[in-house]
Design an enzyme around this catalytic site. Structure first.
Site, PDB file in Angstrom:
ATOM      1  CG  ASP A 185      -1.635   1.244   1.493  1.00  0.00           C
ATOM      2  OD1 ASP A 185      -2.278   1.731   0.548  1.00  0.00           O
ATOM      3  OD2 ASP A 185      -1.572   1.766   2.619  1.00  0.00           O
ATOM      4  CG  ASP A 210      -2.067   7.390   0.180  1.00  0.00           C
ATOM      5  OD1 ASP A 210      -1.009   7.812  -0.309  1.00  0.00           O
ATOM      6  OD2 ASP A 210      -3.172   7.542  -0.359  1.00  0.00           O
TER       7      ASP A 210
END
Length: 298
Positions: A92, A94
């Site tokens: 991922d 963010d």
């Protein structure tokens, strides 16, 4: 900035990068403008790689008191074996690879930070469908192409401490690294460039603009634009390359979704920026810094 109008009438941003076509990546993917890096008065990726390392090193991850349910902070033997055998790792972006939530930062830059951040919290906890939260957040500030360009010039990404070393270690071990994000390609390509991750290994959303640079929405054909989308992307990555062991690393509910048959064999919850207890409790391994993951590879 250079603007192009594709066949659907949407403006895309010119780029210095060349992308390979992928089965589920539209050929009209929004890309970066060369002018961002030609103008010496602006912030460019190559100019700021050293300063970004300094920024990352000077920022400590957000401390979080371990939950009473966090027995997974010490990985089992089986988890460690899978981690060491992984031939692909999907990150991922963010609050994992980067210290910030990209859409929150863009919204703050455009004057709507608080309202959008509240929606982001709901989306990452899994309390609302991701596509609903994404649409609602964007509608609160409707970023124009010029605002996006200005943001990209003035706000270089803040890389999480240890992530560059971890990516380098994985690549050195022959493990392929991917970025799978509900964020936007325009904001993630610089991160991939800094970390040496091929742009074809980025799976994310893209903002769409009209011929006058006005915001018109986001590409709903991207799998990551909806709930369950990261799982779909990870499944397609795995199937396309016949990976034997694939690991997903992230902080949110959408990352946890990727751990299912045909997807990730292992979900590592990274809580060094955001500690979401509901997600952490279901992870195979809960880590508060990337040094833990690096050490486990030695």
């Amino acid at each position: 900035m250079e603007g192009l109008v594709n066949s659907s009438g949407f403006t895309t941003i010119g780029t210095q990068f060349r992308l390979k076509k992928l089965a589920f990546v539209p050929t009209s993917s929004v890309q970066f403008t060369k002018s961002l890096y030609r103008n010496r008065s602006h912030v460019g990726i190559e100019q700021h790689q050293r300063s970004l390392k300094t920024i990352a090193a000077s920022i400590q991850p957000v401390g979080a008191a371990p939950s009473s349910r966090s027995g997974n902070m010490l990985p089992s033997k089986e988890v460690l074996e899978l981690w060491r055998k992984a031939d692909a790792v999907c990150f991922d972006v963010d609050s994992t690879v980067c210290l910030d939530e990209g859409i929150d930062e863009l919204a703050e830059f455009c004057g709507a930070g608080k309202a959008v951040a509240e929606w982001t919290s709901r989306a990452m906890s899994g309390s609302v469908p991701f596509e609903e939260a994404l649409s609602a957040r964007l509608s609160l500030f409707n970023p124009s192409l010029s605002q996006l360009q200005d943001y990209l010039e003035k706000r270089p990404p803040r890389i999480s401490p240890g992530i560059a070393e971890l990516v380098s270690k994985l690549k050195g071990n022959g493990t392929t690294v991917y970025l799978v994000s509900g964020g936007f390609r325009q904001m993630i390509y610089p991160v991939a460039s800094i970390l040496g991750i091929p742009l074809e290994n980025v799976f994310a959303n893209q903002l769409l603009f009209g011929s006058n640079g006005e915001f018109v929405g986001f590409d709903e054909n991207e799998p990551t634009s909806r709930s369950g989308g990261k799982a779909t992307a990870v499944q397609q990555i795995r199937k396309g390359h016949n990976y034997k062991v694939l690991v997903m690393i992230g902080d949110g509910a959408t990352d946890l979704e990727a751990r299912q048959p045909g997807g990730a064999d292992l979900f590592i919850c990274y809580a060094g920026v955001q500690h979401r207890e509901a997600v952490a409790a279901k992870a195979d391994w809960l880590a508060f810094n990337f040094e833990q993951l690096i050490s486990a590879l030695n």
